[in-house]
Design a protein around this motif. Sequence first.
Motif, mmCIF file in Angstrom:
data_model
loop_
_atom_site.group_PDB
_atom_site.id
_atom_site.type_symbol
_atom_site.label_atom_id
_atom_site.label_comp_id
_atom_site.label_asym_id
_atom_site.label_seq_id
_atom_site.Cartn_x
_atom_site.Cartn_y
_atom_site.Cartn_z
ATOM 1 N N THR A 162 6.507 -3.111 3.611
ATOM 2 C CA THR A 162 7.177 -1.799 3.689
ATOM 3 C C THR A 162 6.979 -1.030 2.395
ATOM 4 O O THR A 162 6.722 0.182 2.408
ATOM 5 N N ALA A 163 7.097 -1.719 1.263
ATOM 6 C CA ALA A 163 6.931 -1.061 -0.039
ATOM 7 C C ALA A 163 5.504 -0.552 -0.206
ATOM 8 O O ALA A 163 5.273 0.554 -0.728
ATOM 9 N N ILE A 164 4.509 -1.341 0.220
ATOM 10 C CA ILE A 164 3.102 -0.922 0.111
ATOM 11 C C ILE A 164 2.873 0.337 0.948
ATOM 12 O O ILE A 164 2.287 1.322 0.481
ATOM 13 N N ASN A 165 3.334 0.327 2.186
ATOM 14 C CA ASN A 165 3.142 1.475 3.072
ATOM 15 C C ASN A 165 3.885 2.705 2.568
ATOM 16 O O ASN A 165 3.378 3.827 2.636
ATOM 17 N N SER A 166 5.099 2.525 2.044
ATOM 18 C CA SER A 166 5.880 3.663 1.558
ATOM 19 C C SER A 166 5.223 4.301 0.340
ATOM 20 O O SER A 166 5.194 5.524 0.199
ATOM 21 N N ASN A 191 -4.475 2.132 -6.746
ATOM 22 C CA ASN A 191 -5.302 0.952 -7.021
ATOM 23 C C ASN A 191 -4.436 -0.309 -7.159
ATOM 24 O O ASN A 191 -4.787 -1.379 -6.646
ATOM 25 N N ILE A 192 -3.290 -0.173 -7.832
ATOM 26 C CA ILE A 192 -2.372 -1.313 -8.007
ATOM 27 C C ILE A 192 -1.841 -1.766 -6.662
ATOM 28 O O ILE A 192 -1.771 -2.964 -6.356
ATOM 29 N N VAL A 193 -1.476 -0.786 -5.823
ATOM 30 C CA VAL A 193 -0.967 -1.108 -4.493
ATOM 31 C C VAL A 193 -2.025 -1.845 -3.678
ATOM 32 O O VAL A 193 -1.752 -2.814 -2.970
ATOM 33 N N GLY A 194 -3.279 -1.415 -3.806
ATOM 34 C CA GLY A 194 -4.363 -2.062 -3.092
ATOM 35 C C GLY A 194 -4.556 -3.496 -3.513
ATOM 36 O O GLY A 194 -4.795 -4.386 -2.674
ATOM 37 N N LYS A 195 -4.445 -3.742 -4.816
ATOM 38 C CA LYS A 195 -4.600 -5.108 -5.315
ATOM 39 C C LYS A 195 -3.471 -6.008 -4.806
ATOM 40 O O LYS A 195 -3.697 -7.176 -4.458
ATOM 41 N N ASN A 242 8.238 -11.074 -7.563
ATOM 42 C CA ASN A 242 7.593 -10.697 -8.818
ATOM 43 C C ASN A 242 6.581 -9.574 -8.625
ATOM 44 O O ASN A 242 6.468 -8.680 -9.469
ATOM 45 N N LYS A 243 5.824 -9.611 -7.521
ATOM 46 C CA LYS A 243 4.867 -8.541 -7.239
ATOM 47 C C LYS A 243 5.585 -7.205 -7.008
ATOM 48 O O LYS A 243 5.133 -6.154 -7.466
ATOM 49 N N LEU A 244 6.702 -7.269 -6.290
ATOM 50 C CA LEU A 244 7.485 -6.055 -6.055
ATOM 51 C C LEU A 244 8.001 -5.464 -7.364
ATOM 52 O O LEU A 244 7.974 -4.242 -7.565
ATOM 53 N N LYS A 245 8.444 -6.322 -8.257
ATOM 54 C CA LYS A 245 8.929 -5.834 -9.552
ATOM 55 C C LYS A 245 7.802 -5.180 -10.339
ATOM 56 O O LYS A 245 8.004 -4.169 -11.016
ATOM 57 N N GLY A 246 6.590 -5.751 -10.238
ATOM 58 C CA GLY A 246 5.438 -5.156 -10.932
ATOM 59 C C GLY A 246 5.115 -3.776 -10.394
ATOM 60 O O GLY A 246 4.840 -2.840 -11.155
ATOM 61 N N MET A 247 5.119 -3.607 -9.067
ATOM 62 C CA MET A 247 4.869 -2.291 -8.465
ATOM 63 C C MET A 247 5.949 -1.292 -8.881
ATOM 64 O O MET A 247 5.658 -0.135 -9.215
ATOM 65 N N GLU A 248 7.187 -1.734 -8.860
ATOM 66 C CA GLU A 248 8.290 -0.829 -9.224
ATOM 67 C C GLU A 248 8.157 -0.396 -10.679
ATOM 68 O O GLU A 248 8.359 0.780 -11.017
#
Length: 849
Positions: free
Chosen positions: A742-746, A775-779, A809-815
């Motif tokens: 959901t976070a990636i799509n949003s 690019n980060i979201v894609g990775k 941890n990945k979600l925290k990195g995106m945020e």
Amino acid sequence: MIYKFLVAITLIALHALSVSEAAVMAIDYGTDWFKVALVKPGIPLDIVLNRDSKRKTQAALTIRGEERIYGSDAVNLGARFPLNTYFSVKKVLGRLVDDKIIKDYQSVFPNKIVPDPIRGTVVFQHNETTTFSVEELLAMQFAHAKEQAEAAAQEAIKDVVITVPPYYNQFERQAILDAADLAGLHVLTLINDVTAVGLNYAISRFTSFTEEPQYHMFYDMGAGSTKASLISFKTSNIKDVGRFNKTIINLEVLSVGYDRTLGGQEFDIRLQRYFAEEFDKKFSGKLKSSIFTSERAMTKLYKEANRVKQILSANTDAISSIENLHEDLDFRFPITRSKFEEITADLRKRVSGPINNALSNGKLTLADLQSCVLVGGGVRVPSIQAELKNTVGEEKIAQNVNGDEAAVFGAAFRGAGLSRQFKVKEIKVKDITPYPIEVDYSSEPKKSEDGTSKSKVYHTVLFNEFTAVGTRKMMSFPRTSDFNFSLNYAKLDDEIARDFGPTNIAISKITGLTDAIKQFNDVGVERPKVKVTLQLSESGLVSATDAIVTIEQQSFADKFKSFFKSEESIKDVPLPDETPNSVNASESTPEVNATQTNDTEPIPKLTKIETKNLSIEIEYVGIIPLGENEKVVSIKRLRAMDASDLQRRVREEARNNLEAFVYRVQDFIENNEVILVSTDNQRAELKSKLSETSDWLYEEGEKAETEEFRMRLMSLKLLEQPIAFRREERDKLPGAIFTIKTAINSTRAFIEEIKTNSTAENRYYTDEELNKLLNIVGKVEDWLNEKLVLQEKTPPHFDPILTSIDIENKLKGMEREFLLLPISKPTTTISLETKTKETEQTKSKHDEL
């Protein structure tokens, strides 16, 4: 709850204080129960719960070997270990062994009592080699109360206010202070328990008092005694900071009445003995010995009598039933309320005595009372309530305070005010001592005509009956050498004296005066005056605090001139009266001056005044307090017992943790989800270890040390945790995968919307910044897809390739990357409306992520 609401209004922490100094506790210590209250910045004043989550704890203690058991557990053990279980030790505080009250105590409780070899006070013979003083047993319970408060406060506590009956004398109050000292507590003050109830009554009624005094009687029938305090409440305006005034409440105790031996416990004893007599009658032909000779049986009956009394307070009949009471015989006996009232009829006649005495002492009548407030467990008995209604009238009976908790709340409020760490609504408390205290003093010897030396003995009442505590007075003694005076209770009413105990308090020895006078042998001196300050403390103890001597001397020239004066020109100056003067410390002490009789040639004036401090040595003569050496020995012994208790509690906790783990995991391995994420061998190994540990717990484990329990628990957790982790991840992973997708799509939708609805010139983010985030979201998406493929191939009994923690941890990195995006100013001017809209959209996307 009204107390929490009240404290929220009246009790405010002045400022942030060091954690180790902030909290204050109060103990309302009764004959059968004690309550503990806590006041601390940031939390409302409230009762501290004990280990059983109860608001009060029974004042009982059992000592078995090195183990101490408190409260209800001790009561339950009382019948099995009557000689090593201690009830109602409050009754024998500050008493000599040959006291009548001690004899009455021994007729109820089987503990062996011996005299202290030095002090003559009560010592309990615990076993052949161990004894405990009353102060030590009380200190153990105070320390237990301290542990309860510290567990609630999450910090160390030293400051305490402790309630005592208003009739306690010097020796009983000192015993409380000594016990608190042994427990590691600093007593801010002792407070009379009925006064504490009155204080609690006042703090919830600030607006109901006026400048005209209101008179209320507070009647407290507890387990051990009955007290009645006549208290006046009124308001007054005093100057506050600057030009402002503030209204305070004046609480003044006018008088007290009491019956030291009339309490709920006396009703229990009557019922206990009635049951014992009926038992002996019922089995008279089968008994080898009377039930009265059995310590265990009589202890069981005492406990049963209390239970039946409570039932009869709400019902008209009850049945007493005890299995295997005495000589393998069961006891079952019905009793009615009317029979209970019959066997306690003489006690009921004494119910109104404290009220009548308090009114008489306070010189008021029933018509002057606004109400008679009832507290204490004894007033719940219907026949007692009926007597009280007959005495004061039903319309004046009030039960508008919590009868169990009012005293401890009042004491805690008092502690908050004394600690200087809280700002409280100001209530000026004026309490009293019910007994007169006098100074006994012999004059300096004078030679009579027959050549013998004689002294006069003076008895000066220093603090009258019902004098306010916290009073200081000064006495002036005309003396030329070291001397003694004694502090004693003045003549008491015969009824009071019967249960009072010793009346001699202490001998005060004033030293240093003789040496001070010797320094002026070469000059003339006016007869010196010794001024001694005596204090009746807020806790109700009297003491001599300091002594000074004032010496007036002539200069050499003046002395020389006076030598040549005609004898006829001077009359002898009479010496001042030997009777010492007594005045309040705030007043000036009357001084006796030389009187001049020749108007033409005056006697030279005294030209020099010197003041010297004198020493005061106190010799206790009634009941000697615990000495410093005795305290050191007791504290060392109590701390060793504390350490042993702590070690035992830690061991029990470690054992309980292991036992609870075994039971929990035995059910855990039978769960279908657990079976899915583990192999047969893994479960079999864990099950075998659990069975082995369970057997060990009830065999070798009974004597195992703390560390062995911990090691076995750790070895079991090493087997259980991987399985538990796989099961937990099986539950958490689907939700975590949904969240990150959901976070990636949003995030992608957010970037697309910005690019679609704005140009590079007027948007807040540059293309480079947006592309970086994309690019980060894609990775992250590539990482997720890769892990999902691997996870699909991983059997459920293997540790997962993809975990909820990894996803978090990945979600925290995106945020973090999203929040670090710089907001650049647009290169072209746009309307305020457009800018506001884009800002709201940006905030919305941040919230979505």
